[in-house]
Design a protein around this motif. Structure first.
Motif, PDB file in Angstrom:
ATOM      1  N   GLU A 135      46.848  42.847  34.178  1.00 17.77           N
ATOM      2  CA  GLU A 135      45.911  42.144  33.299  1.00 17.77           C
ATOM      3  C   GLU A 135      45.485  40.822  33.913  1.00 17.77           C
ATOM      4  N   PHE A 136      46.474  40.057  34.479  1.00 14.97           N
ATOM      5  CA  PHE A 136      46.116  38.798  35.131  1.00 14.97           C
ATOM      6  C   PHE A 136      45.169  39.032  36.322  1.00 14.97           C
ATOM      7  N   ASP A 137      45.470  40.058  37.127  1.00 12.70           N
ATOM      8  CA  ASP A 137      44.608  40.359  38.264  1.00 12.70           C
ATOM      9  C   ASP A 137      43.200  40.764  37.819  1.00 12.70           C
ATOM     10  N   VAL A 138      43.146  41.594  36.789  1.00 14.68           N
ATOM     11  CA  VAL A 138      41.842  42.057  36.294  1.00 14.68           C
ATOM     12  C   VAL A 138      41.075  40.901  35.673  1.00 14.68           C
ATOM     13  N   ILE A 139      41.783  40.005  34.949  1.00 11.39           N
ATOM     14  CA  ILE A 139      41.110  38.848  34.341  1.00 11.39           C
ATOM     15  C   ILE A 139      40.560  37.926  35.438  1.00 11.39           C
ATOM     16  N   ALA A 140      41.365  37.759  36.518  1.00 10.19           N
ATOM     17  CA  ALA A 140      40.875  36.934  37.623  1.00 10.19           C
ATOM     18  C   ALA A 140      39.650  37.569  38.271  1.00 10.19           C
ATOM     19  N   ARG A 141      39.712  38.874  38.468  1.00 12.59           N
ATOM     20  CA  ARG A 141      38.549  39.576  39.042  1.00 12.59           C
ATOM     21  C   ARG A 141      37.340  39.486  38.108  1.00 12.59           C
ATOM     22  N   GLU A 142      37.596  39.620  36.794  1.00 15.72           N
ATOM     23  CA  GLU A 142      36.488  39.508  35.834  1.00 15.72           C
ATOM     24  C   GLU A 142      35.872  38.125  35.871  1.00 15.72           C
ATOM     25  N   LYS A 143      36.716  37.094  35.978  1.00 19.46           N
ATOM     26  CA  LYS A 143      36.204  35.731  36.053  1.00 19.46           C
ATOM     27  C   LYS A 143      35.367  35.532  37.316  1.00 19.46           C
ATOM     28  N   GLU A 144      35.899  36.072  38.427  1.00 21.34           N
ATOM     29  CA  GLU A 144      35.161  35.952  39.694  1.00 21.34           C
ATOM     30  C   GLU A 144      33.832  36.689  39.628  1.00 21.34           C
ATOM     31  N   LYS A 145      33.857  37.916  39.120  1.00 21.97           N
ATOM     32  CA  LYS A 145      32.612  38.685  39.015  1.00 21.97           C
ATOM     33  C   LYS A 145      31.639  38.037  38.050  1.00 21.97           C
ATOM     34  N   ASN A 146      32.192  37.469  36.988  1.00 24.59           N
ATOM     35  CA  ASN A 146      31.331  36.810  36.009  1.00 24.59           C
ATOM     36  C   ASN A 146      30.650  35.593  36.628  1.00 24.59           C
ATOM     37  N   GLN A 147      31.393  34.818  37.439  1.00 26.00           N
ATOM     38  CA  GLN A 147      30.791  33.676  38.109  1.00 26.00           C
ATOM     39  C   GLN A 147      29.716  34.116  39.091  1.00 26.00           C
ATOM     40  N   ILE A 148      30.048  35.173  39.858  1.00 24.66           N
ATOM     41  CA  ILE A 148      29.045  35.696  40.796  1.00 24.66           C
ATOM     42  C   ILE A 148      27.818  36.192  40.047  1.00 24.66           C
ATOM     43  N   PHE A 149      28.070  36.848  38.907  1.00 31.01           N
ATOM     44  CA  PHE A 149      26.958  37.349  38.106  1.00 31.01           C
ATOM     45  C   PHE A 149      26.098  36.193  37.600  1.00 31.01           C
ATOM     46  N   GLN A 150      26.743  35.115  37.142  1.00 33.65           N
ATOM     47  CA  GLN A 150      25.995  33.955  36.656  1.00 33.65           C
ATOM     48  C   GLN A 150      25.158  33.329  37.775  1.00 33.65           C
ATOM     49  N   ILE A 151      25.772  33.242  38.976  1.00 31.21           N
ATOM     50  CA  ILE A 151      25.037  32.672  40.109  1.00 31.21           C
ATOM     51  C   ILE A 151      23.829  33.546  40.474  1.00 31.21           C
ATOM     52  N   ILE A 152      24.077  34.865  40.536  1.00 30.72           N
ATOM     53  CA  ILE A 152      22.981  35.776  40.888  1.00 30.72           C
ATOM     54  C   ILE A 152      21.909  35.777  39.804  1.00 30.72           C
ATOM     55  N   ASP A 153      22.341  35.712  38.546  1.00 33.08           N
ATOM     56  CA  ASP A 153      21.373  35.666  37.457  1.00 33.08           C
ATOM     57  C   ASP A 153      20.528  34.394  37.521  1.00 33.08           C
ATOM     58  N   GLN A 154      21.185  33.262  37.829  1.00 31.75           N
ATOM     59  CA  GLN A 154      20.440  32.013  37.988  1.00 31.75           C
ATOM     60  C   GLN A 154      19.475  32.096  39.170  1.00 31.75           C
ATOM     61  N   GLU A 155      19.959  32.687  40.249  1.00 32.96           N
ATOM     62  CA  GLU A 155      19.080  32.859  41.416  1.00 32.96           C
ATOM     63  C   GLU A 155      17.906  33.778  41.095  1.00 32.96           C
ATOM     64  N   GLU A 156      18.153  34.818  40.319  1.00 32.28           N
ATOM     65  CA  GLU A 156      17.066  35.714  39.921  1.00 32.28           C
ATOM     66  C   GLU A 156      16.048  34.991  39.065  1.00 32.28           C
ATOM     67  N   ARG A 157      16.528  34.161  38.143  1.00 30.05           N
ATOM     68  CA  ARG A 157      15.597  33.402  37.304  1.00 30.05           C
ATOM     69  C   ARG A 157      14.764  32.434  38.136  1.00 30.05           C
ATOM     70  N   GLU A 158      15.420  31.773  39.090  1.00 28.71           N
ATOM     71  CA  GLU A 158      14.672  30.861  39.952  1.00 28.71           C
ATOM     72  C   GLU A 158      13.637  31.610  40.784  1.00 28.71           C
ATOM     73  N   LEU A 159      14.058  32.762  41.340  1.00 25.03           N
ATOM     74  CA  LEU A 159      13.101  33.546  42.122  1.00 25.03           C
ATOM     75  C   LEU A 159      11.965  34.053  41.256  1.00 25.03           C
ATOM     76  N   PHE A 160      12.277  34.423  40.024  1.00 26.85           N
ATOM     77  CA  PHE A 160      11.223  34.887  39.121  1.00 26.85           C
ATOM     78  C   PHE A 160      10.247  33.750  38.808  1.00 26.85           C
ATOM     79  N   SER A 161      10.797  32.543  38.588  1.00 26.27           N
ATOM     80  CA  SER A 161       9.922  31.395  38.352  1.00 26.27           C
ATOM     81  C   SER A 161       9.093  31.071  39.595  1.00 26.27           C
TER      82      SER A 161
END
Length: 288
Positions: A135-161
């Motif tokens: 559970e700790f490993d999966v939560i850490a992976r989820e946090k990491e993926k979530n951060q990457i997702f947020q960064i990519i989502d922000q980058e997508e919004r910037e590219l869209f703008s």
């Protein structure tokens, strides 16, 4: 749909440049052995034709580039290329976002499975400790993926703008280029009409000048003809007078000749004596 249209237009615009870059120059090596004059002349002719074609193409591309620079089409092409570049980057970011979202979904599904297993397991078991570690490993992976997702989502919004701004800029460039072409067309039409009026005026002036020259020449020729006609009339009158005088002279001469013919001729004393010599002697010398 709009981005795809710009991409198609940019590809159509970049095609001549790619064709220009695809032209290469090759050197033809001479054949071994004795040279053939016919083949050499045909080869020189072919090389000359190729050089002329390349020169014509280069001049055509230079004229096209000058027109693009003059009309603002080059800026439109740059804006469209920028739109295509941002579109490609946006597609890559969207693919990465979908991939990260899929991984995040799998991690969350795995975390849900671990929570279900934890609810089934008891706290004193070794399996429970393993599930906690997972559970700790999966939560850490989820946090990491979530951060990457947020960064990519922000980058997508910037590219869209950025894409929206680039499309807007491209539209403005196209509108400006269309207005420039329209204004230059109007100016060219006005200049052409003005040149046409000037040319017509010059032609009219030269035609009038030529007509005046022809008219003056005709008047001079008519005046000369009148003078010649007057001289001919005077000459005819003088010839008529001379003819009348000559006729009078001939008539007088004929009359005089007729008078001389009708008048008896007078005989001289010498001729009379010669004719009547015998009478003269008989008158002065009597007979015995």
């Amino acid at each position: 749909m709009l981005v795809r249209t710009f991409a198609d237009r940019a590809k159509a615009i970049d095609t001549p440049a790619q064709e220009k870059e695809s032209y290469q120059y090759y050197t033809i090596s001479p054949e071994d052995g004795k040279p053939n004059p016919t083949k050499q002349s045909s080869g020189d002719l072919a090389l000359r034709r190729i050089s002329l074609i390349d020169l014509a193409k280069s001049k055509l591309y230079e004229a096209q580039s000058f027109y693009d620079e003059f009309s603002g089409m080059s800026e439109v092409k740059m804006a469209q290329n920028k739109v295509i570049e941002i579109q490609d980057q946006l597609q890559l970011v969207q693919e990465r976002r979908r991939h990260i979202l899929l991984e995040l979904t799998l991690v969350r599904k795995q975390l849900q499975d671990i929570h279900i297993e934890l609810q089934k397991a008891t706290r004193g078991e070794h399996r429970y400790v393993e599930l906690i570690k997972q559970e700790f490993d999966v939560i850490a992976r989820e946090k990491e993926k979530n951060q990457i997702f947020q960064i990519i989502d922000q980058e997508e919004r910037e590219l869209f703008s950025h894409l929206t701004a680039a499309v807007k800029t491209s539209h403005e460039k196209e509108r400006t280029q269309a207005n420039n072409v329209k204004y230059w067309s109007i100016i060219a039409s006005g200049v052409g009409a003005l040149l046409g009026i000037v040319a017509t005026s010059i032609n009219y002036y030269f035609r009038n000048t030529q007509f005046e020259t022809i008219r003056k020449a005709a008047e001079e020729s008519n005046h000369k003809l009148l003078v010649v006609e007057q001289k001919l009339n005077n000459l005819e009158a003088s010839l008529g007078k001379m003819n009348v005088e000559w006729n009078r002279y001939l008539a007088a001469k004929r009359v005089a000749e007729q008078r001389l013919v009708t008048r008896p001729m007078s005989e001289s004393w010498g001729s009379y004596l010669r004719r009547h010599t015998s009478r003269f002697f008989r008158f002065f010398i009597p007979k015995a």
